[in-house]
Design an enzyme around this catalytic site. Sequence first.
Site, PDB file in Angstrom:
ATOM      1  N   GLY A  45      34.235  39.558  41.270  1.00  0.00           N
ATOM      2  CA  GLY A  45      34.501  39.279  42.677  1.00  0.00           C
ATOM      3  C   GLY A  45      35.132  37.900  42.720  1.00  0.00           C
ATOM      4  O   GLY A  45      34.608  36.963  42.121  1.00  0.00           O
ATOM      5  N   ASN A 189      48.760  33.612  43.513  1.00  0.00           N
ATOM      6  CA  ASN A 189      49.465  33.643  42.232  1.00  0.00           C
ATOM      7  C   ASN A 189      50.906  34.075  42.506  1.00  0.00           C
ATOM      8  O   ASN A 189      51.284  34.327  43.660  1.00  0.00           O
ATOM      9  CB  ASN A 189      48.743  34.525  41.194  1.00  0.00           C
ATOM     10  CG  ASN A 189      48.757  36.010  41.550  1.00  0.00           C
ATOM     11  OD1 ASN A 189      49.559  36.454  42.370  1.00  0.00           O
ATOM     12  ND2 ASN A 189      47.877  36.771  40.940  1.00  0.00           N
ATOM     13  N   GLY A 226      51.434  27.941  34.017  1.00  0.00           N
ATOM     14  CA  GLY A 226      50.648  26.932  34.720  1.00  0.00           C
ATOM     15  C   GLY A 226      50.690  27.106  36.224  1.00  0.00           C
ATOM     16  O   GLY A 226      50.420  28.190  36.738  1.00  0.00           O
ATOM     17  N   ASP A 249      42.418  38.333  27.523  1.00  0.00           N
ATOM     18  CA  ASP A 249      41.991  38.976  28.775  1.00  0.00           C
ATOM     19  C   ASP A 249      42.210  37.971  29.906  1.00  0.00           C
ATOM     20  O   ASP A 249      41.524  36.949  29.977  1.00  0.00           O
ATOM     21  CB  ASP A 249      40.501  39.359  28.678  1.00  0.00           C
ATOM     22  CG  ASP A 249      40.005  40.109  29.913  1.00  0.00           C
ATOM     23  OD1 ASP A 249      40.755  40.176  30.913  1.00  0.00           O
ATOM     24  OD2 ASP A 249      38.873  40.617  29.873  1.00  0.00           O
ATOM     25  N   ASP A 255      40.877  32.816  39.339  1.00  0.00           N
ATOM     26  CA  ASP A 255      39.634  32.338  39.979  1.00  0.00           C
ATOM     27  C   ASP A 255      39.127  31.077  39.289  1.00  0.00           C
ATOM     28  O   ASP A 255      38.600  30.168  39.951  1.00  0.00           O
ATOM     29  CB  ASP A 255      38.565  33.427  39.933  1.00  0.00           C
ATOM     30  CG  ASP A 255      39.021  34.676  40.649  1.00  0.00           C
ATOM     31  OD1 ASP A 255      39.778  34.550  41.640  1.00  0.00           O
ATOM     32  OD2 ASP A 255      38.646  35.787  40.225  1.00  0.00           O
TER      33      ASP A 255
HETATM   34  O1  RIB Z   1      40.209  37.941  40.116  1.00  0.00           O
HETATM   35  C1  RIB Z   1      39.471  38.808  39.314  1.00  0.00           C
HETATM   36  C2  RIB Z   1      38.460  39.529  40.141  1.00  0.00           C
HETATM   37  O2  RIB Z   1      39.149  40.354  41.050  1.00  0.00           O
HETATM   38  C3  RIB Z   1      37.548  40.442  39.383  1.00  0.00           C
HETATM   39  O3  RIB Z   1      36.359  39.822  39.002  1.00  0.00           O
HETATM   40  C4  RIB Z   1      37.328  41.595  40.340  1.00  0.00           C
HETATM   41  O4  RIB Z   1      36.013  41.750  40.717  1.00  0.00           O
HETATM   42  C5  RIB Z   1      38.237  41.306  41.532  1.00  0.00           C
HETATM   43  O5  RIB Z   1      37.554  40.740  42.568  1.00  0.00           O
END
Ligand code: RIB
Length: 311
Positions: A45, A189, A226, A249, A255
């Site tokens: 999330g 992004n 970047g 990955d 986030d």
């Molecule tokens: O940005 C990645 C996230 O997007 C994942 O953790 C997924 O849950 C979605 O919210």
Amino acid sequence: MTADHNRPTVVVVGSTMIDLVAYVSRMPGRGETLVGDRFQMGFGGKGANQAVMARLLGAEVVMVNCLGDDAYGEMTLDNFANYGIDTTNVNRVPGASGVAPIWVEPDGSNRIIIVPGANHRLTGEQAARSVRRTPSAAVVVGQLEIPQPTTAAAFEAARERGATTVLNPAPAARLSSGLLEMSDWLIPNEVEFEMLTGSSADSDSALVGFSRETATRLVVTVGEQGAAIVAGTGDRVVRVPAPTVDPIDTTGAGDAFVGAFAVGIALGLAELDAVRLGNACAADSVTRPGTQSSFPRPDRAGRFLADVMAT
Ligand code: RIB
């Protein structure tokens, strides 16, 4: 709660998901069944991920969100507790918590579907009340995995308190004027930027134009390159390169950037240093699998912060 400038308070108003990640050699075609290489379940999330990154950098973090009354909700609460994230403002409703099926290909790129469930049940009143209850909040962060009016109400309460608001407009959607008006910073992004503007993030004039049009400060994350920030008086773009790494990955890298950037701003770092901190944490995260599990642990995150502060 009182403000501590070495340990600023970041409030995240946003989503939690359980990430169901399949590592695959390629995407299956329509009607095709493909054998995956590996599966990993994890905590995700965008909101929760940003909260965890901020916490790993030492911020006091308050999570404001809504979980279902299922096992995933319990697991998510435990996860926040393990990180020391304040869950006083986590709400529960009957029904399912959010989930996110994710596919990761060998080059580290990902495709994500979110099923928001309880995330969409957080109300503006709840969110605003939670922010008002946190007078030490330096920065309030939001995304688009909960309803926009809820985030707008939280940001309005943040503004009343003099906190800075940071919106990660992900997944991309048309932004309501109410939410835009309450957002100090936008951090899409490059894919989201293109969906929002119809222009490539390679174009400096498109970045400057969007920042002007929305009357917000703008940072666009551009993957392995970047991030680009509209700097100065809003008339020039500075492109800040990310450390070079071998990605396995990329899920959650954006986030990690947003959570780290929020801490940088909350600490009063120069904006470019906040971007550098975001780049360092995001680049590091793509070298490990998973989402929150891939983020640098406190020692390493602390070194990134110290490096940025030393420059
Ligand atoms: O940005 C990645 C996230 O997007 C994942 O953790 C997924 O849950 C979605 O919210």
